[in-house]
Design an enzyme around this catalytic site. Structure first.
Site, PDB file in Angstrom:
ATOM      1  N   ARG A   1      -4.471  -8.577  -9.675  1.00 12.21           N
ATOM      2  CA  ARG A   1      -5.385  -9.487 -10.357  1.00 12.21           C
ATOM      3  C   ARG A   1      -5.702  -8.925 -11.740  1.00 12.21           C
ATOM      4  NH1 ARG A   1      -8.019 -13.644  -8.222  1.00 12.21           N
ATOM      5  NH2 ARG A   1      -9.675 -13.444  -9.783  1.00 12.21           N
TER       6      ARG A   1
ATOM      7  N   THR B   1      -8.486  -0.517 -19.175  1.00  6.94           N
ATOM      8  CA  THR B   1      -9.313  -1.118 -20.214  1.00  6.94           C
ATOM      9  C   THR B   1      -9.147  -2.629 -20.144  1.00  6.94           C
ATOM     10  OG1 THR B   1      -7.544  -0.976 -21.865  1.00  6.94           O
ATOM     11  CG2 THR B   1      -9.080   0.884 -21.727  1.00  6.94           C
TER      12      THR B   1
ATOM     13  N   GLU C   1       6.190   7.250  -8.683  1.00  5.71           N
ATOM     14  CA  GLU C   1       4.803   6.789  -8.570  1.00  5.71           C
ATOM     15  C   GLU C   1       4.074   7.579  -7.490  1.00  5.71           C
ATOM     16  OE1 GLU C   1       4.160   2.565  -8.274  1.00  5.71           O
ATOM     17  OE2 GLU C   1       6.014   2.130  -9.348  1.00  5.71           O
TER      18      GLU C   1
ATOM     19  N   HIS D   1       1.323   1.791 -13.477  1.00  6.32           N
ATOM     20  CA  HIS D   1       2.167   0.690 -13.941  1.00  6.32           C
ATOM     21  C   HIS D   1       3.626   1.128 -13.898  1.00  6.32           C
ATOM     22  CE1 HIS D   1       3.152  -2.991 -16.058  1.00  6.32           C
ATOM     23  NE2 HIS D   1       3.940  -2.279 -16.847  1.00  6.32           N
TER      24      HIS D   1
ATOM     25  N   GLY E   1       0.794  -1.222   0.000  1.00  2.00           N
ATOM     26  CA  GLY E   1       0.000   0.000   0.000  1.00  2.00           C
ATOM     27  C   GLY E   1       0.825   1.268   0.000  1.00  2.00           C
TER      28      GLY E   1
END
Length: 220
Positions: free
Chosen positions: A96, A146, A179, A114, A17
Site C-alpha cells: 500500500r 518518506t 533481501e 525495495h 512474508g
C-alpha cells in the site's frame, strides 16, 4: 537505539512474508537486539500471518479491501500499530502507498525493503524493468520510509549479477536471497542505535564499512 530492553518491532505484510521469516529467524537468536511484537496485514489471507502465529507472535488484520479513503485506512492502521508501542515499524511486502501524515508519524522509525538498487527502478515490476534496461547489476535496498515513494534515505544495499539468460523470476529469486540477508542486518543496526539520518544520508556508526554501504556477494 541503545537500551537494555530489546527494540520493539511491528511488521506490516500483505503476502508470503519471506522477509518476515528471515527477521523472525534472526530474532530467535538470543543476542539479537530486536523483537517482533506484532505482525499486521491488510489482507486476511496473507500467508505470512501463519508464519507469525507459528512463532507465537500476535497477528492482526486491518482489511484494506473496499476502503477507498486512504486517510481513514491509515488512521485505523496507525491505531493498530500504536497499541503495541513500537520503536520500529518494518514494511515487509506491505503493498500500500502510505499517506504523508502516516509516514510523518513514524519518521526515522519506519523502514522498507525495495527490490532494486535505488534510486533505479522505483515502483513495481523492478526485475523485468531491470532486464529490459539491460543492466548488468541489480539488487535490493533497505531505506527509511518518506512520503516520496521509494526515495527515503538508504541504509544498505546488496547487489547481484544479471545473466544473459535470466528471466524476471530467476532474477527475483537471486535478489530475494539478498533481501533475506540485509533486512535483518538493517533491523539490528537500528536496534543497536547505530543508524543516524543526516539529510538524505544514513550514517552507520562503529562499523568498518562506509555509510550507505554496498554489501554484495562476489560478482565474479
Amino acid at each position: 537505539m541503545a537500551q537494555n530492553r530489546k527494540t520493539r518491532c511491528v511488521v506490516l505484510i500483505s503476502g508470503r512474508g519471506t522477509n518476515l521469516s528471515a527477521i523472525l529467524k534472526a530474532a530467535a537468536q538470543a543476542d539479537y537486539p530486536a523483537e517482533i511484537v506484532a505482525v499486521i496485514s491488510n489482507k486476511p489471507d496473507a500467508t505470512g500471518l501463519q508464519l507469525a502465529q507459528e512463532a507465537g507472535i500476535h497477528t492482526e488484520v486491518v482489511p484494506s479491501k473496499g476502503v477507498t479513503d486512504r486517510e481513514i485506512y491509515d488512521q485505523s492502521l496507525r491505531a493498530a500499530i500504536d497499541r503495541h508501542n513500537p520503536d520500529l515499524v518494518i514494511l515487509a511486502g506491505f503493498m500500500r502507498i502510505l499517506t504523508p501524515d502516516f509516514v510523518a508519524h513514524y519518521a526515522d522509525r519506519m523502514i522498507n525493503i525495495h527490490p532494486s538498487l535505488l534510486p533505479a527502478f522505483t515502483g513495481l515490476h523492478t526485475h523485468q524493468r531491470a532486464l529490459d534496461a539491460g543492466v548488468h547489476i541489480h539488487g535490493c535496498t533497505v531505506h527509511f520510509v518518506t512520503a516520496e515513494l521509494d526515495h527515503g534515505p538508504m541504509i544498505v544495499q546488496a547487489a547481484v549479477p544479471v545473466y544473459a539468460d535470466d528471466d524476471a523470476s530467476q532474477l527475483a529469486a537471486r535478489v530475494l536471497k539478498e533481501e533475506h540477508r540485509i533486512y535483518p542486518a538493517a533491523v539490528r543496526w537500528f536496534a543497536e542505535g547505530r543508524l543516524s539520518v543526516v539529510g538524505q544520508r544514513v550514517l552507520l556508526s562503529n562499523e568498518d564499512s562506509t555509510p550507505n554501504a554496498l554489501i554484495a556477494p562476489s560478482l565474479g
